[in-house]
Design a protein around this motif. Structure first.
Motif, PDB file in Angstrom:
ATOM      1  N   ILE A 168       0.900  -1.294   0.107  1.00  0.00           N
ATOM      2  CA  ILE A 168       0.194   0.034   0.085  1.00  0.00           C
ATOM      3  C   ILE A 168       0.987   1.250  -0.100  1.00  0.00           C
ATOM      4  O   ILE A 168       0.743   2.145  -0.840  1.00  0.00           O
ATOM      5  N   LEU A 169       1.866   1.087   1.043  1.00  0.00           N
ATOM      6  CA  LEU A 169       2.940   2.459   1.139  1.00  0.00           C
ATOM      7  C   LEU A 169       3.605   2.640  -0.511  1.00  0.00           C
ATOM      8  O   LEU A 169       3.648   3.881  -0.920  1.00  0.00           O
ATOM      9  N   SER A 170       3.956   1.424  -1.124  1.00  0.00           N
ATOM     10  CA  SER A 170       4.613   1.598  -2.329  1.00  0.00           C
ATOM     11  C   SER A 170       3.728   2.230  -3.684  1.00  0.00           C
ATOM     12  O   SER A 170       4.033   2.964  -4.355  1.00  0.00           O
ATOM     13  N   ALA A 171       2.340   1.649  -3.489  1.00  0.00           N
ATOM     14  CA  ALA A 171       1.554   2.161  -4.247  1.00  0.00           C
ATOM     15  C   ALA A 171       1.216   3.727  -4.057  1.00  0.00           C
ATOM     16  O   ALA A 171       1.042   4.459  -5.085  1.00  0.00           O
ATOM     17  N   ALA A 172       1.083   4.189  -2.910  1.00  0.00           N
ATOM     18  CA  ALA A 172       0.961   5.374  -2.402  1.00  0.00           C
ATOM     19  C   ALA A 172       2.004   6.146  -2.934  1.00  0.00           C
ATOM     20  O   ALA A 172       1.867   7.601  -3.417  1.00  0.00           O
ATOM     21  N   ALA A 173       3.387   5.801  -2.717  1.00  0.00           N
ATOM     22  CA  ALA A 173       4.479   6.570  -3.331  1.00  0.00           C
ATOM     23  C   ALA A 173       4.336   6.355  -4.935  1.00  0.00           C
ATOM     24  O   ALA A 173       4.649   7.658  -5.513  1.00  0.00           O
ATOM     25  N   LEU A 174       3.902   5.659  -5.409  1.00  0.00           N
ATOM     26  CA  LEU A 174       3.634   5.734  -7.184  1.00  0.00           C
ATOM     27  C   LEU A 174       2.776   6.845  -7.491  1.00  0.00           C
ATOM     28  O   LEU A 174       2.945   7.205  -8.519  1.00  0.00           O
ATOM     29  N   PHE A 175       1.741   7.200  -6.543  1.00  0.00           N
ATOM     30  CA  PHE A 175       0.865   8.007  -6.872  1.00  0.00           C
ATOM     31  C   PHE A 175       1.063   9.514  -6.641  1.00  0.00           C
ATOM     32  O   PHE A 175       0.481  10.469  -6.523  1.00  0.00           O
ATOM     33  N   ALA A 176       2.100   9.761  -5.939  1.00  0.00           N
ATOM     34  CA  ALA A 176       2.693  11.023  -5.089  1.00  0.00           C
ATOM     35  C   ALA A 176       3.225  11.786  -6.376  1.00  0.00           C
ATOM     36  O   ALA A 176       3.742  11.461  -7.370  1.00  0.00           O
ATOM     37  N   THR A 177       3.224  13.190  -6.064  1.00  0.00           N
ATOM     38  CA  THR A 177       3.919  14.395  -6.806  1.00  0.00           C
ATOM     39  C   THR A 177       5.280  13.967  -6.851  1.00  0.00           C
ATOM     40  O   THR A 177       5.582  13.691  -5.693  1.00  0.00           O
ATOM     41  N   PRO A 178       6.053  14.279  -8.154  1.00  0.00           N
ATOM     42  CA  PRO A 178       7.572  14.066  -7.955  1.00  0.00           C
ATOM     43  C   PRO A 178       8.017  15.029  -7.036  1.00  0.00           C
ATOM     44  O   PRO A 178       7.587  16.132  -6.837  1.00  0.00           O
ATOM     45  N   TYR A 195       0.842  23.638 -25.483  1.00  0.00           N
ATOM     46  CA  TYR A 195      -0.457  23.262 -25.417  1.00  0.00           C
ATOM     47  C   TYR A 195      -0.862  21.897 -25.252  1.00  0.00           C
ATOM     48  O   TYR A 195      -0.192  20.922 -25.739  1.00  0.00           O
ATOM     49  N   ASP A 196      -1.378  21.310 -24.319  1.00  0.00           N
ATOM     50  CA  ASP A 196      -1.572  19.875 -23.719  1.00  0.00           C
ATOM     51  C   ASP A 196      -3.004  19.661 -23.552  1.00  0.00           C
ATOM     52  O   ASP A 196      -3.542  19.698 -22.450  1.00  0.00           O
ATOM     53  N   ARG A 197      -3.743  19.295 -24.612  1.00  0.00           N
ATOM     54  CA  ARG A 197      -5.123  19.355 -24.680  1.00  0.00           C
ATOM     55  C   ARG A 197      -5.486  17.943 -23.846  1.00  0.00           C
ATOM     56  O   ARG A 197      -6.556  17.973 -23.131  1.00  0.00           O
ATOM     57  N   ASP A 198      -4.873  16.844 -23.745  1.00  0.00           N
ATOM     58  CA  ASP A 198      -5.177  15.632 -23.131  1.00  0.00           C
ATOM     59  C   ASP A 198      -4.614  15.842 -21.601  1.00  0.00           C
ATOM     60  O   ASP A 198      -5.208  14.837 -21.181  1.00  0.00           O
ATOM     61  N   LYS A 199      -4.214  16.760 -21.322  1.00  0.00           N
ATOM     62  CA  LYS A 199      -3.870  16.900 -20.033  1.00  0.00           C
ATOM     63  C   LYS A 199      -2.748  15.994 -19.395  1.00  0.00           C
ATOM     64  O   LYS A 199      -2.800  15.336 -18.346  1.00  0.00           O
ATOM     65  N   SER A 200      -2.147  15.341 -20.212  1.00  0.00           N
ATOM     66  CA  SER A 200      -1.091  14.223 -20.203  1.00  0.00           C
ATOM     67  C   SER A 200      -0.035  14.783 -18.971  1.00  0.00           C
ATOM     68  O   SER A 200       0.273  14.011 -18.213  1.00  0.00           O
ATOM     69  N   LEU A 201       0.283  15.970 -19.199  1.00  0.00           N
ATOM     70  CA  LEU A 201       1.652  16.404 -18.347  1.00  0.00           C
ATOM     71  C   LEU A 201       1.094  16.575 -16.974  1.00  0.00           C
ATOM     72  O   LEU A 201       1.552  15.982 -15.809  1.00  0.00           O
ATOM     73  N   PRO A 202       0.050  17.372 -16.429  1.00  0.00           N
ATOM     74  CA  PRO A 202      -0.539  17.372 -15.134  1.00  0.00           C
ATOM     75  C   PRO A 202      -1.042  15.853 -14.514  1.00  0.00           C
ATOM     76  O   PRO A 202      -0.759  15.433 -13.243  1.00  0.00           O
ATOM     77  N   LYS A 203      -1.218  14.887 -15.537  1.00  0.00           N
ATOM     78  CA  LYS A 203      -1.474  13.470 -14.880  1.00  0.00           C
ATOM     79  C   LYS A 203      -0.289  12.905 -14.623  1.00  0.00           C
ATOM     80  O   LYS A 203      -0.195  12.340 -13.487  1.00  0.00           O
ATOM     81  N   ALA A 204       0.734  13.121 -15.695  1.00  0.00           N
ATOM     82  CA  ALA A 204       2.107  12.537 -15.178  1.00  0.00           C
ATOM     83  C   ALA A 204       2.579  13.102 -13.989  1.00  0.00           C
ATOM     84  O   ALA A 204       3.347  12.388 -13.234  1.00  0.00           O
ATOM     85  N   TYR A 205       2.783  14.209 -13.670  1.00  0.00           N
ATOM     86  CA  TYR A 205       3.085  14.924 -12.740  1.00  0.00           C
ATOM     87  C   TYR A 205       2.268  14.893 -11.482  1.00  0.00           C
ATOM     88  O   TYR A 205       2.561  15.144 -10.186  1.00  0.00           O
TER      89      TYR A 205
END
Lengths: 73, 164
Positions: free
Chosen positions: B8-18, B111-121
């Motif tokens: 669970i902790l590693s999954a949480a780290a995976l979804f954290a902001t860089p 321009y990032d219409r798909d919002k890929s960068l905010p999703k990735a970050y």
């Protein structure tokens, strides 16, 4: 072996509670930030209502009356 | 149980902001003004970059934009560049707002219409800004809009990175 299955099953179930799945992310609030999504047509009244709601519910805010609902600040 | 907690902790780290020190997330995005002009993160290496993820509907983003114009004015684009990544669904909304604040097009806009960068970050707020050093490492993470004091802190960090 059953333990591993149990762990994987638990993870699968709990993955539904992940933040990106249960929460509208700030970058997805484009339509929520529109003026027509505001509950009150008067900005001053909306601000007052938001303030009262914040105190009453001890909520984190982030509704459309503050910063366009985009989760900024 | 220990394994479950670890997972669970590693999954949480995976979804954290860089964090500071992490590698930047590579991207190739079209320009906001010109769709045919593509910019990749690779070609920005060697400069200090302030990557700002913004939208025209976000009031915090609107507030900080004039500050960015002033900031870019003080530095040469060869050394420090502000890269704005717009995530509006309608490109024109972003263009209209940016033209009103930055008529000389001093700020580089993508321009990032798909919002890929905010999703990735995995941005927890809007706007989000990331200071990236010459080697492509994240040197600063700023969630929310900058005020004048915040900008002074940022400038100190930019000067520090440029002085290296």
């Amino acid at each position: 072996m059953y333990r591993v299955y149990f762990l994987l099953l638990s993870l699968l179930i709990f993955s539904g509670c992940m933040n990106p799945l249960v929460r509208v992310m700030p970058y997805e609030k484009e339509y929520l930030a529109q003026d027509k999504m505001k509950l009150s047509p008067l900005p001053e009244r909306a601000e007052q209502e938001g303030h009262i709601f914040l105190i009453r519910e001890a909520s984190a805010g982030g509704e459309s009356t503050f910063q366009g609902g985009c989760g900024c600040r | 149980m220990k394994i479950l907690i670890t997972l669970i902790l590693s999954a949480a780290a995976l979804f954290a902001t860089p964090n500071v020190g992490d590698k930047e997330i590579p991207f190739v995005l079209p320009g906001l003004y010109q769709n045919h002009m593509k910019v990749s993160s690779q070609e920005l290496h060697g400069k200090v970059i302030l990557l700002n993820l913004w939208a025209s509907w976000c009031s915090g983003c609107q507030e900080e934009m004039p500050l960015f114009v002033n900031l870019q004015n003080r530095y040469s684009k060869d050394k420090f560049q502000i890269i704005l990544v717009n995530i509006d669904s309608e490109r024109q909304n972003g263009i209209d707002f940016l033209r009103s604040v930055d008529p000389q097009q001093l700020l580089s806009a993508l321009y990032d219409r798909d919002k890929s960068l905010p999703k990735a970050y995995r941005c927890p707020g809007m706007p989000s800004s990331f200071l990236i050093d010459q080697k492509g490492n994240i040197a600063g993470v700023y969630i929310g809009s900058f005020d004048k004091e915040g900008l002074q802190t940022l400038e100190k960090q930019i000067t520090k990175l440029l002085g290296k």
